[in-house]
Design an enzyme around this catalytic site. Structure first.
Site, PDB file in Angstrom:
ATOM      1  N   TYR A  48     -12.526  -1.836  -3.426  1.00 56.72           N
ATOM      2  CA  TYR A  48     -12.867  -2.003  -2.294  1.00 56.72           C
ATOM      3  C   TYR A  48     -14.445  -1.699  -2.116  1.00 56.72           C
ATOM      4  O   TYR A  48     -15.119  -1.468  -1.028  1.00 56.72           O
ATOM      5  CB  TYR A  48     -12.299  -0.850  -1.316  1.00 56.72           C
ATOM      6  CG  TYR A  48     -11.081  -1.275  -0.809  1.00 56.72           C
ATOM      7  CD1 TYR A  48     -10.753  -2.402  -0.082  1.00 56.72           C
ATOM      8  CD2 TYR A  48      -9.971  -0.543  -1.154  1.00 56.72           C
ATOM      9  CE1 TYR A  48      -9.534  -2.834   0.401  1.00 56.72           C
ATOM     10  CE2 TYR A  48      -8.563  -0.953  -0.682  1.00 56.72           C
ATOM     11  CZ  TYR A  48      -8.330  -2.006  -0.113  1.00 56.72           C
ATOM     12  OH  TYR A  48      -7.113  -2.542   0.416  1.00 56.72           O
ATOM     13  N   LYS A 102       0.841  -1.101   0.083  1.00 56.42           N
ATOM     14  CA  LYS A 102       0.046   0.125   0.029  1.00 56.42           C
ATOM     15  C   LYS A 102       0.833   1.305  -0.030  1.00 56.42           C
ATOM     16  O   LYS A 102       1.955   1.211   0.345  1.00 56.42           O
ATOM     17  CB  LYS A 102      -0.841  -0.041   1.183  1.00 56.42           C
ATOM     18  CG  LYS A 102      -2.062  -1.192   1.207  1.00 56.42           C
ATOM     19  CD  LYS A 102      -3.030  -1.097   2.042  1.00 56.42           C
ATOM     20  CE  LYS A 102      -4.001  -2.297   2.248  1.00 56.42           C
ATOM     21  NZ  LYS A 102      -4.959  -2.031   3.195  1.00 56.42           N
ATOM     22  N   HIS A 105      -2.247  -5.247   1.434  1.00 50.97           N
ATOM     23  CA  HIS A 105      -3.505  -5.866   1.297  1.00 50.97           C
ATOM     24  C   HIS A 105      -3.244  -7.560   1.156  1.00 50.97           C
ATOM     25  O   HIS A 105      -2.187  -7.755   0.299  1.00 50.97           O
ATOM     26  CB  HIS A 105      -4.273  -5.376   0.056  1.00 50.97           C
ATOM     27  CG  HIS A 105      -5.344  -6.373  -0.349  1.00 50.97           C
ATOM     28  ND1 HIS A 105      -6.770  -6.142   0.360  1.00 50.97           N
ATOM     29  CD2 HIS A 105      -5.438  -7.192  -1.274  1.00 50.97           C
ATOM     30  CE1 HIS A 105      -7.404  -7.174  -0.583  1.00 50.97           C
ATOM     31  NE2 HIS A 105      -6.813  -7.520  -1.311  1.00 50.97           N
ATOM     32  N   ASN A 133      -2.060   0.355   6.821  1.00 49.92           N
ATOM     33  CA  ASN A 133      -1.707  -0.860   7.217  1.00 49.92           C
ATOM     34  C   ASN A 133      -0.666  -1.759   6.535  1.00 49.92           C
ATOM     35  O   ASN A 133      -0.564  -2.854   6.509  1.00 49.92           O
ATOM     36  CB  ASN A 133      -2.506  -1.759   7.721  1.00 49.92           C
ATOM     37  CG  ASN A 133      -3.679  -2.216   6.881  1.00 49.92           C
ATOM     38  OD1 ASN A 133      -3.468  -1.742   5.578  1.00 49.92           O
ATOM     39  ND2 ASN A 133      -4.605  -2.870   7.312  1.00 49.92           N
ATOM     40  N   GLU A 182      -9.320 -10.453  -7.757  1.00 46.54           N
ATOM     41  CA  GLU A 182      -8.489  -9.100  -7.413  1.00 46.54           C
ATOM     42  C   GLU A 182      -7.135  -9.537  -8.100  1.00 46.54           C
ATOM     43  O   GLU A 182      -6.622  -8.436  -8.711  1.00 46.54           O
ATOM     44  CB  GLU A 182      -8.223  -9.276  -5.876  1.00 46.54           C
ATOM     45  CG  GLU A 182      -9.103  -8.784  -4.997  1.00 46.54           C
ATOM     46  CD  GLU A 182      -8.918  -8.906  -3.551  1.00 46.54           C
ATOM     47  OE1 GLU A 182      -7.729  -9.327  -3.286  1.00 46.54           O
ATOM     48  OE2 GLU A 182      -9.945  -8.429  -3.052  1.00 46.54           O
TER      49      GLU A 182
END
Ligand code: IDP
Ligand code: MG
Length: 138
Positions: free
Chosen positions: A49, A9, A115, A112, A126
């Site tokens: 998302y 990320k 993913h 965080n 995905e």
């Protein structure tokens, strides 16, 4: 299924942790089968998302995920989805186990670091979101 999708990320790419995270995943036994770097558009992040569209953090999550480059990767290993979820740790780094990617590199529950797909069906969707079939080695 032996494939899953990880995304390093924007917090981790900005913080210079991308190489360390890739090395961590390779050491854990994953093979990188496809990889690219891009800054997601708002439309891409909202679509990726979409399942979280009603959640209170959705707008903030989309803003974060479009704030800089991210690195989606198709990873291969036996039982790839469950294995990656173990290696990345809990959503909130404060709750993530010692030695997990989020414990080592994440800033917060939102920022965080990584993913990981949460099911085989989502892994297929995905991987297809970021990679055309011919990019994946067979
Ligand atoms: P996961 O990434 O561990 O599967 P999800 O519940 O699927 O967690 O949430 C997707 C992403 O949304 C998280 O990785 C994190 O970036 C963000 N997120 C999840 N819960 C929160 C929250 O309570 N506050 C802020 N951001 C959150
Ligand atoms: Mg999830």
């Amino acid at each position: 299924m032996n494939h899953t999708l990880a995304i390093i990320k924007p917090d981790a790419t900005a913080g210079g942790a991308a190489g360390k995270i890739i090395a961590h995943l390779e050491s854990a036994g994953f093979r990188v089968r496809a990889l690219r770097m891009l800054t997601m558009t708002t439309a891409q992040a909202r679509s990726f998302y979409y399942v979280h569209r009603e959640r209170p953090f959705f707008a903030s999550l989309v803003a974060f995920m479009t704030s800089g480059p991210c690195i989606p990767m198709a990873l291969e290993a036996p039982d790839a989805v469950a294995k990656l979820r173990r290696e990345i740790g809990a959503t909130d780094p404060a709750a993530a186990a010692e030695g997990t990617v989020r414990r080592l590199y994440a800033e917060s529950k939102e920022r965080n670091a990584i993913h990981g797909s949460d099911s085989d069906d989502n892994a297929r969707r995905e991987i297809g979101f970021f990679f055309a079939g011919e990019e994946l080695l067979r």
